[in-house]
Design a protein around this motif. Structure first.
Motif, PDB file in Angstrom:
ATOM      1  N   GLU A 196       0.828  -1.215   0.000  1.00  0.00           N
ATOM      2  CA  GLU A 196       0.000   0.000   0.000  1.00  0.00           C
ATOM      3  C   GLU A 196       0.858   1.258   0.000  1.00  0.00           C
ATOM      4  OE1 GLU A 196      -3.948  -1.747   2.361  1.00  0.00           O
ATOM      5  OE2 GLU A 196      -2.369  -0.716   3.477  1.00  0.00           O
ATOM      6  N   ALA A 197       1.905   1.259   0.837  1.00  0.00           N
ATOM      7  CA  ALA A 197       2.771   2.439   0.903  1.00  0.00           C
ATOM      8  C   ALA A 197       3.443   2.688  -0.443  1.00  0.00           C
ATOM      9  CB  ALA A 197       3.812   2.261   2.005  1.00  0.00           C
ATOM     10  N   LEU A 198       3.880   1.622  -1.107  1.00  0.00           N
ATOM     11  CA  LEU A 198       4.534   1.770  -2.411  1.00  0.00           C
ATOM     12  C   LEU A 198       3.544   2.308  -3.453  1.00  0.00           C
ATOM     13  CD1 LEU A 198       6.719  -1.457  -2.412  1.00  0.00           C
ATOM     14  CD2 LEU A 198       7.562   0.899  -2.398  1.00  0.00           C
ATOM     15  N   HIS A 199       2.304   1.831  -3.393  1.00  0.00           N
ATOM     16  CA  HIS A 199       1.299   2.340  -4.330  1.00  0.00           C
ATOM     17  C   HIS A 199       0.994   3.809  -4.070  1.00  0.00           C
ATOM     18  CE1 HIS A 199      -0.248  -0.895  -6.993  1.00  0.00           C
ATOM     19  NE2 HIS A 199       0.447  -1.631  -6.145  1.00  0.00           N
ATOM     20  N   ARG A 200       0.985   4.195  -2.807  1.00  0.00           N
ATOM     21  CA  ARG A 200       0.760   5.621  -2.510  1.00  0.00           C
ATOM     22  C   ARG A 200       1.899   6.447  -3.096  1.00  0.00           C
ATOM     23  NH1 ARG A 200      -0.936   3.629   2.752  1.00  0.00           N
ATOM     24  NH2 ARG A 200       1.062   4.192   3.669  1.00  0.00           N
ATOM     25  N   LEU A 201       3.136   5.953  -2.940  1.00  0.00           N
ATOM     26  CA  LEU A 201       4.293   6.661  -3.487  1.00  0.00           C
ATOM     27  C   LEU A 201       4.216   6.725  -5.006  1.00  0.00           C
ATOM     28  CD1 LEU A 201       7.034   5.171  -1.181  1.00  0.00           C
ATOM     29  CD2 LEU A 201       6.724   7.623  -1.575  1.00  0.00           C
ATOM     30  N   ALA A 202       3.887   5.597  -5.624  1.00  0.00           N
ATOM     31  CA  ALA A 202       3.885   5.532  -7.090  1.00  0.00           C
ATOM     32  C   ALA A 202       2.804   6.435  -7.682  1.00  0.00           C
ATOM     33  CB  ALA A 202       3.670   4.088  -7.541  1.00  0.00           C
ATOM     34  N   ARG A 203       1.710   6.624  -6.950  1.00  0.00           N
ATOM     35  CA  ARG A 203       0.615   7.427  -7.491  1.00  0.00           C
ATOM     36  C   ARG A 203       0.589   8.840  -6.917  1.00  0.00           C
ATOM     37  NH1 ARG A 203      -4.536   3.382  -7.420  1.00  0.00           N
ATOM     38  NH2 ARG A 203      -3.372   1.444  -7.362  1.00  0.00           N
ATOM     39  N   GLY A 204       1.663   9.218  -6.227  1.00  0.00           N
ATOM     40  CA  GLY A 204       1.723  10.574  -5.702  1.00  0.00           C
ATOM     41  C   GLY A 204       0.651  10.881  -4.674  1.00  0.00           C
ATOM     42  N   LYS A 205       0.246   9.845  -3.911  1.00  0.00           N
ATOM     43  CA  LYS A 205      -0.800  10.057  -2.901  1.00  0.00           C
ATOM     44  C   LYS A 205      -0.253   9.749  -1.513  1.00  0.00           C
ATOM     45  CE  LYS A 205      -5.182   9.551  -5.125  1.00  0.00           C
ATOM     46  NZ  LYS A 205      -6.479   8.931  -4.941  1.00  0.00           N
ATOM     47  N   THR A 206       0.942  10.248  -1.241  1.00  0.00           N
ATOM     48  CA  THR A 206       1.596   9.894   0.015  1.00  0.00           C
ATOM     49  C   THR A 206       0.843  10.452   1.210  1.00  0.00           C
ATOM     50  OG1 THR A 206       2.966  11.865  -0.048  1.00  0.00           O
ATOM     51  CG2 THR A 206       3.874   9.885  -1.052  1.00  0.00           C
ATOM     52  N   ARG A 207       1.048   9.788   2.345  1.00  0.00           N
ATOM     53  CA  ARG A 207       0.517  10.295   3.606  1.00  0.00           C
ATOM     54  C   ARG A 207       1.672  11.010   4.306  1.00  0.00           C
ATOM     55  NH1 ARG A 207      -4.049   8.610   5.503  1.00  0.00           N
ATOM     56  NH2 ARG A 207      -3.366   8.709   7.662  1.00  0.00           N
ATOM     57  N   GLY A 208       1.710  12.318   4.173  1.00  0.00           N
ATOM     58  CA  GLY A 208       2.752  13.088   4.853  1.00  0.00           C
ATOM     59  C   GLY A 208       4.056  13.205   4.084  1.00  0.00           C
ATOM     60  N   GLY A 209       4.024  12.958   2.776  1.00  0.00           N
ATOM     61  CA  GLY A 209       5.229  13.149   1.970  1.00  0.00           C
ATOM     62  C   GLY A 209       6.031  11.875   1.788  1.00  0.00           C
ATOM     63  N   ALA A 210       6.911  11.888   0.783  1.00  0.00           N
ATOM     64  CA  ALA A 210       7.669  10.687   0.427  1.00  0.00           C
ATOM     65  C   ALA A 210       8.568  10.229   1.579  1.00  0.00           C
ATOM     66  CB  ALA A 210       8.496  10.941  -0.826  1.00  0.00           C
ATOM     67  N   GLU A 211       9.210  11.190   2.260  1.00  0.00           N
ATOM     68  CA  GLU A 211      10.123  10.806   3.343  1.00  0.00           C
ATOM     69  C   GLU A 211       9.382  10.046   4.443  1.00  0.00           C
ATOM     70  OE1 GLU A 211      13.366  10.758   3.376  1.00  0.00           O
ATOM     71  OE2 GLU A 211      13.278  11.573   1.338  1.00  0.00           O
ATOM     72  N   ALA A 212       8.188  10.489   4.749  1.00  0.00           N
ATOM     73  CA  ALA A 212       7.396   9.809   5.780  1.00  0.00           C
ATOM     74  C   ALA A 212       7.055   8.387   5.329  1.00  0.00           C
ATOM     75  CB  ALA A 212       6.127  10.596   6.076  1.00  0.00           C
ATOM     76  N   GLU A 213       6.762   8.231   4.047  1.00  0.00           N
ATOM     77  CA  GLU A 213       6.443   6.893   3.535  1.00  0.00           C
ATOM     78  C   GLU A 213       7.682   5.994   3.563  1.00  0.00           C
ATOM     79  OE1 GLU A 213       3.549   5.890   3.159  1.00  0.00           O
ATOM     80  OE2 GLU A 213       2.222   7.341   2.219  1.00  0.00           O
ATOM     81  N   PHE A 214       8.844   6.556   3.214  1.00  0.00           N
ATOM     82  CA  PHE A 214      10.076   5.762   3.262  1.00  0.00           C
ATOM     83  C   PHE A 214      10.361   5.311   4.695  1.00  0.00           C
ATOM     84  CE2 PHE A 214      11.585   8.370  -0.616  1.00  0.00           C
ATOM     85  CZ  PHE A 214      11.010   7.457  -1.480  1.00  0.00           C
ATOM     86  N   ALA A 215      10.126   6.238   5.649  1.00  0.00           N
ATOM     87  CA  ALA A 215      10.352   5.888   7.065  1.00  0.00           C
ATOM     88  C   ALA A 215       9.381   4.786   7.494  1.00  0.00           C
ATOM     89  CB  ALA A 215      10.178   7.131   7.940  1.00  0.00           C
ATOM     90  N   LEU A 216       8.137   4.896   7.021  1.00  0.00           N
ATOM     91  CA  LEU A 216       7.134   3.880   7.361  1.00  0.00           C
ATOM     92  C   LEU A 216       7.528   2.527   6.766  1.00  0.00           C
ATOM     93  CD1 LEU A 216       4.362   3.346   8.686  1.00  0.00           C
ATOM     94  CD2 LEU A 216       3.314   3.843   6.476  1.00  0.00           C
ATOM     95  N   LEU A 217       7.984   2.556   5.502  1.00  0.00           N
ATOM     96  CA  LEU A 217       8.423   1.318   4.848  1.00  0.00           C
ATOM     97  C   LEU A 217       9.547   0.665   5.650  1.00  0.00           C
ATOM     98  CD1 LEU A 217       8.410   2.273   1.057  1.00  0.00           C
ATOM     99  CD2 LEU A 217       7.161   0.375   2.088  1.00  0.00           C
ATOM    100  N   GLU A 218      10.460   1.485   6.120  1.00  0.00           N
ATOM    101  CA  GLU A 218      11.580   0.957   6.908  1.00  0.00           C
ATOM    102  C   GLU A 218      11.071   0.306   8.196  1.00  0.00           C
ATOM    103  OE1 GLU A 218      14.824   1.044   6.066  1.00  0.00           O
ATOM    104  OE2 GLU A 218      15.795   0.536   7.974  1.00  0.00           O
ATOM    105  N   GLU A 219      10.138   0.974   8.858  1.00  0.00           N
ATOM    106  CA  GLU A 219       9.589   0.409  10.105  1.00  0.00           C
ATOM    107  C   GLU A 219       8.885  -0.918   9.833  1.00  0.00           C
ATOM    108  OE1 GLU A 219       7.488   2.576  13.043  1.00  0.00           O
ATOM    109  OE2 GLU A 219       8.263   4.513  12.368  1.00  0.00           O
ATOM    110  N   ILE A 220       8.087  -0.945   8.768  1.00  0.00           N
ATOM    111  CA  ILE A 220       7.376  -2.179   8.402  1.00  0.00           C
ATOM    112  C   ILE A 220       8.388  -3.273   8.082  1.00  0.00           C
ATOM    113  CG2 ILE A 220       5.853  -3.248   6.679  1.00  0.00           C
ATOM    114  CD1 ILE A 220       4.594  -0.405   6.296  1.00  0.00           C
TER     115      ILE A 220
END
Lengths: 326, 626
Positions: B567-591
């Protein structure tokens, strides 16, 4: 999530060798074969669990009880990993806390945990923010998750976080199955199967996020091998399986656990003599269970003990009943 | 066990298909005709029946192959025959992707849309199929299944079919008697349309397996592939086959293990565990019997080396298994073969039959008091079953859910007995070790990584295929040999559980220590090349989807983590991030960290590896190209 540790009597065997190891810097000596979880509880270290129950074989599926074992590549499930001499265990390391927090967030963001005892406190303790994965996706239609094909899924919707949400299954008068609340702990399957009841009415079907508890072909319970012992309800940690009276009272807003008392008695039906705990609210029996630590039942009952107590009190079924003397 | 059986009645066809696998029923108690004089006072079942549970998957596969899906009547009959509770059998049937539990047409096309095929002709094939026959088979959102006619072929997506060197790939399955299965490579839109219209599938893509290096005298593992007739024991023996088994019997069990240990051979399935140590651990187990399993469930996207060995040199695997069994005290061996390799199944079955007839399997092998035989168990569409403990569960007739380790397979494996599990390529190395000695083997490669290694070159390369190279060969040289695209942007090394490397980071020695230093892994030997004609972000999304699809669903970190990662990758790919790309990368790392630390098995533990490298090393999903 405090659970009392039960010792189940086993046939006498050769005494087990003691072994010494370390938990959070404290030296512990336990018998060979003791799990890390059991050892922790002997020295008062609390470890949260979800899929663990003393009366069932550990499946170590929820991973909430993970601990760090020095030298190991990955974390170990304390509920099933037995202690080894010289082992160095950490129950509150940064890795452990992170894994537990994420496991709790994964569950809270995909499953309805509103009726899981102690869950709100646990989510707060681990500083969980399940909302950061996005707003929960609307519930699936009835049967949608049952029809999933293994190895296939629709592309994710970037506006929502996927959940296991689906309508409540009410297909009999005795208990409901609300799989939107199911964390897939396997306990009901074990209780229905070889660990307790040997009915094998339910099993885990499907795969991955679409894995689900199901009867064969997802048929309604009355068409399945279910014998309505309700032993699955007794072990369900989230309220996904719930006796119909409790479910109805919760729906009506009249379920009040603070106002309930519990009275232990012996089941009147047969000669086995199961201990029956009657949960009473407003002078009315609302639920029957059996204590987990009871050596006869291990928390189990049969359909009569668990559901057959309406005759005690006035109600729709008693209206038409006649007394023995009458 | 007093179980409640289903009321649905099987068709005669379904009954015959199941009986062909299980034999005729013995009494009225297991699905046969009830004879009162015999069956009314005596129940058959109990332990003898429970011990047949391992036949559940083969019985379900028989229904699938004969009818094209598993009906209620068919499932019920299998349950009656094996006394398996229907809910449990349903749980098993719905676990495997190639077992259908809703009606399917007799012909199904399983079209690879994985990383190796999608950008190498796969999309065109898919477009042609959509135009000709509508969308891929899936369940409807209403909770029902697509209405399918038994006589109108349909198609569905498939994860990697292990034919990346001949992309795009399609697996054709025709249910019937006999059932037909063909793995077809280099499928064009025309071929796809014809197959969907019912045309005969023709020969399997691998009928004439060759490798790019064919004839190269330095080849060890691939020396016979494409050179020696893989269907003839005589040809194999004329080419030096079975000399190693003779030598092994002279050396004795401990002598063989001493050579394997001296060779410092490590497992080629991905985990790189010392083979000699594993063999010794099994040999010294007191519990009996010991089982040997050849793990041929090669399903790592981009991997096809084992397929080449099994179709091109099947006798070598049979001989190597016989040596391993001799050294570790196994009398029964399984080959767990992925379902998508029908020709490998045929060739291997042929090799086993011929070896048995020649006294090379069975009792008194080569006149010695040594007994061993091999049984092929076919997978049913589950990547997770390549994980050794999930593989045990699958052989035992259960859902492929990995077990917690310890206990380790050498102590308690399949059926709870000491079990030796070796990958196909690992076993292939045993022959040169026994023939020429462990020391000679250890002289090849580097000091820490001995011998040669098979690499699966695919993607943007001129000469895709399996290459054999000594450990220590540079990745750059290997890419040059295979003719990697001059516009190469990235390499996926080690498979979906491996890492993406930017083109600039491809000059390092391919050895365990070299890969470690380059912060990557050789994994299963995948070297998939991406150039500027391919969509790398789409490839990463496909890998994330793969892990979500293939997670068994048992443990929370993997079951939900793979979903949250996708889901996080799809949000990134479609420009629909929750709180910006950096926040999504941090979330991906935590997951990713939670999946790696807390999952039960290697699937969840490596599900973040490729994604992590794509984000950190290729800088994908930043809105810009590499």
């Amino acid at each position: 999530m405090t659970t009392t540790l039960i010792s189940i009597e086993r046939p006498t065997r050769a005494p087990k060798k003691p072994l010494a190891f370390t938990i959070d810097g404290r030296a512990v000596t336990v018998e060979e074969g003791t799990t890390i979880l059991a050892a922790c509880r002997t020295i008062g270290i609390e470890i949260p669990t979800l899929c663990f129950l003393e009366t069932l074989r550990p499946v170590n599926a929820c991973r909430l009880c993970v601990v760090e074992v020095e030298g190991a590549r990955v974390l170990a499930p304390s509920c099933s990993r037995t202690a080894e001499a010289g082992m160095v265990v950490y129950t509150k390391s940064a890795r452990v806390i992170h894994a537990r927090r994420l496991v709790l967030e994964f569950l809270a963001s995909s499953v309805d945990l509103s009726t899981t005892p102690g869950m709100a406190e646990l989510l707060a303790e681990y500083d969980c923010k399940p909302e950061r994965y996005g707003p929960p996706k609307p519930h699936a239609l009835a049967g949608e998750r049952d029809a999933a094909i293994a190895g296939h899924h629709a592309a994710p919707d970037p506006d929502f976080a996927a959940t296991v949400g689906q309508p409540v299954m009410v297909d009999n008068d005795l208990y409901v199955r609300d799989y939107a609340k199911c964390v897939l702990c396997y306990k009901c399957v074990e209780a229905c199967g070889a660990d307790h009841q040997n009915s094998f009415a339910i099993a885990v079907a499907g795969r991955g996020f679409n894995a689900r508890i199901s009867t064969e072909m997802a048929v309604p319970l009355p068409d399945s091998a279910c014998v309505y012992c309700g032993n699955c309800i007794a072990v369900c940690p989230t309220g996904a399986l719930m006796a119909k009276p409790e479910f109805d009272m919760r729906a009506a807003g009249s379920w009040n656990i603070e106002a309930q008392t519990t009275t232990d008695t012996i089941c009147p039906y047969c000669g086995v003599g199961c201990t029956l705990s009657l949960h009473v609210q407003d002078n009315t029996i609302v639920k029957a269970t059996s204590p987990l630590e009871n050596s006869i039942t291990l928390g189990n009952l049969c359909v009569k003990g668990r559901f057959g107590w309406q005759y005690v009190q006035p109600g729709p079924s008693a209206d038409s009943a006649t007394t023995r003397d009458g | 066990m007093d179980i409640r059986l289903l009321q649905a009645v099987p068709s005669d066809t379904e009954r015959a298909a199941v009986d062909a696998v299980l034999g005729a029923p013995a009494s009225g108690w297991d699905g046969g005709v009830r004879v009162n004089a015999r069956d009314s006072h005596l129940a058959y079942g109990g332990r003898a029946m429970r011990e047949r549970r391992h036949e559940l998957v083969p019985a379900l596969q028989a229904l699938q192959a004969r009818v094209g899906w598993i009906s209620e009547g068919g499932l019920g009959y299998v349950c009656e025959r094996l006394q398996v509770p229907p809910a449990e059998a349903w749980g098993v049937a719905t676990f495997y992707a190639l077992l259908a539990t809703s009606p399917r047409p007799r012909r199904m096309l399983h079209v690879c849309d994985d990383v190796g095929c999608r950008d190498n002709g796969g999309r065109e094939v898919e477009a042609a199929l959509v135009a000709a026959g509508g969308p891929a088979v899936a369940h409807e959102p209403s909770g029902t299944h697509m209405q399918l006619d038994a006589n109108t072929p349909a198609w569905m997506h498939s994860p990697c079919l292990g034919l990346c060197d001949q992309a795009p790939a399609v697996l054709v399955t025709d249910a019937g008697d006999p059932a037909v299965e063909r793995l077809i490579g280099r499928v064009t839109a025309d071929v796809a349309r014809a197959l969907l219209a019912g045309a005969a599938p023709g020969a399997d893509a691998l009928a004439n397996t060759v490798v790019p290096q064919v004839g190269d005298p330095s080849l060890v593992l691939l020396q016979r592939v494409g050179v020696v007739d893989p269907t003839s024991l005589t040809a194999y023996r004329n080419a030096g086959g079975y000399a190693a088994l003779g030598r092994a019997l002279q050396l004795g069990a401990e002598g063989v293990i001493a050579e394997v240990t001296a060779s410092r051979l490590v497992g080629r399935g991905g985990a790189a565990f010392p083979t000699g140590r594993k063999w010794e651990a099994v040999r010294t187990q007191r519990a009996t019997p010991h089982y040997l399993i050849c793990n041929a469930d090669e399903s790592e996207p981009g991997t096809f080396k084992d397929r080449v060995l099994l179709t091109g040199d099947p006798f070598a695997i049979v001989e190597a298994m016989t040596i391993a069994a001799f050294a570790t005290g196994c009398e029964h061996g399984f080959v767990y073969l992925r379902a998508e390799y029908p020709l490998a199944n045929e060739r291997l079955q042929g090799a086993i039959t011929q070896a048995r007839a020649a006294g090379l399997l069975g009792e008194n092998i080569l006149g010695q008091p040594f007994r061993f035989d091999i049984e092929i168990r076919r997978g049913a569409g589950a990547y997770i079953c390549g994980e050794e403990t999930a593989l045990f569960e699958s052989i035992e007739g259960k859902r492929g859910e990995p077990r917690s380790k310890p206990p380790f397979p050498v102590q308690s494996g399949v059926f709870g007995k000491p079990t030796l599990v070796n990958n196909v390529e690992t076993l292939a190395n045993v022959l040169p070790i026994v023939l020429h000695g462990g020391a000679a083997f250890a002289a090849i490669g580097t000091t820490q990584s001995t011998g040669t290694r098979l690499f699966c070159l695919s993607g943007a390369v001129e000469r895709p295929g399996v290459y054999e190279a000594p450990f220590g060969t540079s990745l750059k040289a290997l890419l040059k040999t295979a003719g990697a695209s001059p516009r190469m942007r990235a390499v996926l090394l080690g498979g979906a559980a491996g890492t993406f490397l930017p083109a600039a980071d491809t000059d390092f020695p391919l050895s365990l220590e070299g890969a470690r230093a380059a912060e990557t892994t050789l994994g299963s030997g995948v070297v998939m090349v991406f150039d500027d004609s391919q969509d790398l972000e789409a490839a990463v999304l496909r890998i994330a989807a793969f892990f979500r699809d293939e997670s068994c669903g048992q443990c929370v970190p993997c079951r939900v983590g793979t979903v949250r990662q996708e889901e996080a990758l799809h949000r990134l790919a479609r420009g629909k991030t929750r709180g910006g790309a950096e926040a999504e990368f941090a979330l991906l790392e935590e997951i990713g960290v939670a999946m790696r630390d807390a999952s039960i098995c290697g699937l969840g533990q490596t599900a973040y590896a490729a994604v992590e490298s794509a984000v950190k090393r290729l800088q994908l999903f930043q809105g810009g190209a590499v």
